[in-house]
Design an enzyme around this catalytic site. Sequence first.
Site, short mmCIF file in Angstrom:
data_model
loop_
_atom_site.label_atom_id
_atom_site.label_comp_id
_atom_site.label_asym_id
_atom_site.label_seq_id
_atom_site.Cartn_x
_atom_site.Cartn_y
_atom_site.Cartn_z
N HIS A 376 0.80 -1.24 0.00
CA HIS A 376 0.00 0.00 0.00
C HIS A 376 0.82 1.27 0.00
O HIS A 376 0.24 2.37 -0.04
CB HIS A 376 -0.93 0.03 1.21
N LYS A 567 -8.43 14.46 3.72
CA LYS A 567 -7.66 13.21 3.79
C LYS A 567 -6.79 13.31 5.03
O LYS A 567 -6.73 14.37 5.66
CB LYS A 567 -6.79 13.01 2.54
N ARG A 568 -6.08 12.24 5.39
CA ARG A 568 -5.16 12.33 6.53
C ARG A 568 -4.15 13.46 6.28
O ARG A 568 -3.76 13.73 5.15
CB ARG A 568 -4.44 10.99 6.74
N LYS A 573 1.02 14.53 1.34
CA LYS A 573 -0.27 14.90 0.73
C LYS A 573 -0.36 16.41 0.46
O LYS A 573 -1.28 16.89 -0.17
CB LYS A 573 -1.43 14.43 1.61
N THR A 675 -8.28 6.85 -2.92
CA THR A 675 -9.63 6.41 -3.29
C THR A 675 -10.63 7.56 -3.12
O THR A 675 -11.67 7.57 -3.74
CB THR A 675 -10.08 5.21 -2.44
N LYS A 679 -14.10 8.88 -5.33
CA LYS A 679 -15.41 9.23 -4.75
C LYS A 679 -15.86 10.60 -5.24
O LYS A 679 -17.02 10.80 -5.60
CB LYS A 679 -15.33 9.20 -3.22
#
Length: 855
Positions: A376, A567-568, A573, A675, A679
């Site tokens: 992952h 998101k986290r 990120k 993901t 969405k």
Amino acid sequence: MATPLSDHEKRKQISIRGIVGVENVAELKKGFNRHLHFTLVKDRNIATTRDYYFALAHTVRDHLVGRWIRTQQFYYETDPKRVYYLSLEFYMGRTLQNTMINLGLQNACDEAIYQLGLDMEDLEEMEEDAGLGNGGLGRLAACFLDSMATLGLAAYGYGIRYEYGIFNQKIKGGWQVEEADDWLRHGNPWEKARPEFMLPVHFYGRVEETKEGSKWVDTQVILAMPYDTPVPGYMNNTVNTMRLWSARAPNDFNLRDFNVGDYIQAVLDRNLAENISRVLYPNDNFFEGKELRLKQEYFVVAATLQDVIRRFKTSKKGSPGTMSFDTFPEKVAIQLNDTHPAMAIPELMRIFVDIEKLDWDTAWELTKRTFAYTNHTVLPEALERWPVELLETLLPRHLQIIYRINQVHLDGITALFPKDTDRLRRTSLIEEEGGKRVNMAHLCIVGSHAVNGVAEIHSNIIKTDVFRDFSEMEPGKFQNKTNGITPRRWLLLCNPGLAELIAEAIGEDYVKDLNQLQKLKALVDDDAFIRDVSKVKQDNKLKFGQYLEKEYNVKINPSSIFDIHVKRIHEYKRQLLNCLHIITMYNRIKKNPRAPFVPRTMIIGGKAAPGYHMAKMIIKLITSVGDVVNNDPAIGDKLKVIYLENYRVSLAEKVIPATDLSEQISTAGTEASGTGNMKFMLNGALTIGTMDGANVEMAEEAGEENLFIFGMRVGDVAEMDKKGYNAMTYYKKLPELKQAIDQIKGGFFSPKNPELFKDITNMLFNHDRFKVFADFEDYAKCQEKVSKLYQNPKEWTKVVIKNIAATGKFSSDRTITEYATEVWGVQPTDLKIPPPNEPREAFDVTARGLKKSEV
């Protein structure tokens, strides 16, 4: 503006949510009143909203039970190959609405609750999220369970029933504060404890060599108590099981020992044993090598494998001769969700060799054919490397087995590359430098017959870079399985308006075959459809805007761009890149207040791991910028900044349908897949993003011109790593970037403590692994393209329709079909198990039909 339809009114129009029969509604009302009375022991005078939620949950659960029992009976009689999905995380969210949808009960329940004078949404809001995950990896497991049931696979999710899930996040004074998530406080109507299947799990002890082989003795025993949760497929009467283990101390715990005198203390010490399933580790993409975490990992694996073998033996009962494990890989497939359950590999070897007395080579062949491993992440800090000394104490027999696996593995490499000692070092399961550690990814690769990444770009990085030595030796072992999301939760449940609009346009079959969304391409120029899509989005924005005004006390401009980054919180990120752009927009408005500006509502949300200092500082910076922007009268309603508190599955279901612009801006080569990106795309948002993770395939499917793609590609990043990244160059070259950084450094956003953000600016200049400045200019330019297109609502909506029409690939049904056929060796089926109200004969006919089709 017209008030949007209430969800109740919307749902009444919707066919894909089940038929409303009079007797159906009457039966549900009867069930509801029965549970209120007999299960909850309340009447309408003293019942609370929570009581009503529980009454409804029990009523809906009643409709699951018959199908659940039938499904398990069906598997027992047809004995298909079983798939076991092992994961330390299942981020399930709420269960009620998803169950109603998958059973086709939504409309009937809505009508029943309405007739009882209650509000369905109020009831749904009472349910606690099952927050047994951190983010992407745990939510993926949940989507996969939904798809496996919908595709009729005999599949089981196995994990831990954490008493406390991911912490609840409060923002106090702009800082993240964690609160325990006591999600089971009021009880969980969806689970069924199964004490009759309680199993022992061993820790510590020592290994004794005997004539019969190695024996693991003098161990400490903890019991694993299973709790089963039903997992319904969509409208196919299949109900699979998620089995989560809870730790229990045996009744003689600490009483056999020396401290017989201190009975009270011995009973109190039972807590220590039961701590194993107490709390989820709140780290995303980060390895914390704590003994308790290793205990959790082995606990779930040891309990699960006993269960798997018990089920295998039961199904073999009738067959003649002695118990043979030859067919084990034909009957069992085990998927490892990252390396967290990697101890399953040595544990299965221990069972085969020490307990079932198979010879090593046979056991090893069976083990490899049984396991498959999903990687992952490629971030080095996320890779699990357990200290040998910890394993030696906690699991001494497993360490011996790992050493032997490694010896055989290295002998094989030496035979292929006789003089290549560096290759031996690189591929060993045991790392020597800086203390001996077991590389769990290497263990998974060596012990599995298939290894996959979760998007094409990520799988390629794995093959050519991170695990290159392994893929050179066994290229056939490495695959790609691009992630997906379940359209049941992420469209039907969260966006009923859009789901119904699509059903009216192309029929209802897309719910189980998302590729049918391609039919929407024909409607890209249809004015009525464009208007309808735009109206659904506007309604969703109004509804979410009202939620924000209620929760955050800010006035939201519903015609602004809803620009969302949830998101986290992690440096890779790049929430900081977004933050710098927000400051830049603020500065532009201040510099020229009369210049035209396309209004934006900037929403950032997500949790930071409690021990991740930089992530917590990033949250504080964003909230501080928000305080300045939102309280500056010169800005008005042109720009708002909201930090979305306690982002979780149930909040994602609210924010995603209301989004115009989805931020997916990780440095190329760092986000394995993502993901959330899928969405947003399915729910009619446009994406601004880098060519990273699944963004690459989204651009491929929809056409790159229909996404806002910016920034360095993987090759550019590699190039820059070679020549060295110099942040100062960008700072000097880009005036808007310099101004924003100077404001952060100078205390413009923290006047009481000008030094507050020095850790952030110091990182950005001196050790920014994710090169925020390098992509700033292109990002800001790309954001101007967003504003330009948004000013033409019709063209914007056309691009939205093109995006929705291209999301078919990103259904988890497609992902699971690929795992099933290419990794697990099972076939999806659209066979419907006869419902409980049909006679037993129908059931037998279906079972015979399945057996025939397999032959």
